[in-house]
Design a protein around this motif. Sequence first.
Motif, PDB file in Angstrom:
ATOM      1  N   ARG A  31     -11.579 -10.874  14.137  1.00 11.53           N
ATOM      2  CA  ARG A  31     -10.701 -11.315  13.061  1.00 11.53           C
ATOM      3  C   ARG A  31      -9.489 -10.406  13.006  1.00 11.53           C
ATOM      4  N   CYS A  33      -4.973 -10.462  11.862  1.00  8.21           N
ATOM      5  CA  CYS A  33      -3.790 -11.161  11.331  1.00  8.21           C
ATOM      6  C   CYS A  33      -2.751 -11.292  12.447  1.00  8.21           C
ATOM      7  N   GLY A  52      -3.630 -14.678   8.058  1.00 14.51           N
ATOM      8  CA  GLY A  52      -4.430 -13.493   7.850  1.00 14.51           C
ATOM      9  C   GLY A  52      -5.764 -13.545   8.568  1.00 14.51           C
ATOM     10  N   ALA A  53      -6.447 -12.421   8.536  1.00 16.32           N
ATOM     11  CA  ALA A  53      -7.778 -12.354   9.136  1.00 16.32           C
ATOM     12  C   ALA A  53      -8.744 -13.321   8.461  1.00 16.32           C
ATOM     13  N   ASP A  54      -8.452 -13.647   7.215  1.00 11.40           N
ATOM     14  CA  ASP A  54      -9.301 -14.596   6.481  1.00 11.40           C
ATOM     15  C   ASP A  54      -8.762 -16.015   6.557  1.00 11.40           C
ATOM     16  N   ASP A  55      -7.797 -16.259   7.433  1.00 15.08           N
ATOM     17  CA  ASP A  55      -7.170 -17.566   7.654  1.00 15.08           C
ATOM     18  C   ASP A  55      -6.251 -18.009   6.535  1.00 15.08           C
ATOM     19  N   SER A  56      -5.961 -17.126   5.612  1.00 13.72           N
ATOM     20  CA  SER A  56      -4.905 -17.441   4.647  1.00 13.72           C
ATOM     21  C   SER A  56      -3.573 -17.463   5.389  1.00 13.72           C
ATOM     22  N   ASN A  73      -9.764 -20.189  16.785  1.00 17.41           N
ATOM     23  CA  ASN A  73     -10.520 -18.972  17.076  1.00 17.41           C
ATOM     24  C   ASN A  73     -11.228 -19.041  18.418  1.00 17.41           C
ATOM     25  N   ASN A 102      -5.635  -8.572   5.810  1.00 24.10           N
ATOM     26  CA  ASN A 102      -6.683  -9.587   5.716  1.00 24.10           C
ATOM     27  C   ASN A 102      -6.183 -10.838   5.008  1.00 24.10           C
ATOM     28  N   ASN A 103      -5.854 -10.680   3.750  1.00 29.37           N
ATOM     29  CA  ASN A 103      -5.389 -11.809   2.954  1.00 29.37           C
ATOM     30  C   ASN A 103      -3.874 -11.832   2.920  1.00 29.37           C
TER      31      ASN A 103
END
Length: 126
Positions: A31, A33, A52-56, A73, A102-103
């Motif tokens: 994961r 960004c 972002g790493a959280d897909d935001s 991914n 991340n976000n």
Amino acid sequence: QVQLVESGGGSVQAGGSLRLSCVVSGYRYSRYCIGWFRQSPGKEREGVAAIGADDSTFVIASVRDRFSVSRDNAKNTVYLEMNDMKPEDTAVYFCALSGRVNNIMNMPGAVFFESWGQGTQVTVSS
């Protein structure tokens, strides 16, 4: 060694579309960004979009109605979809990786990104 390779650039007429790809290899974590930046002659580098790493995701306001960012991914690939392109979109486009973001709530600055691709030229003619 982390490598980012952009592709998909080229020349299009105004109103056309391009999809840029950024393939990531050698990064130890799954994961991360990715940010997309662009730079045209005589102008400062500009952050355009990020995932972002959280897909935001975030896309800057000036292109939000025309550009989008996404990732696959399974292919370690992030895309920048550009539609209804304008001559002012002409630039070298770079993707960059950040292990710290991340976000996404706004466009992270370039200082947050530790690895960069070589860039791909996008030219939009009127």
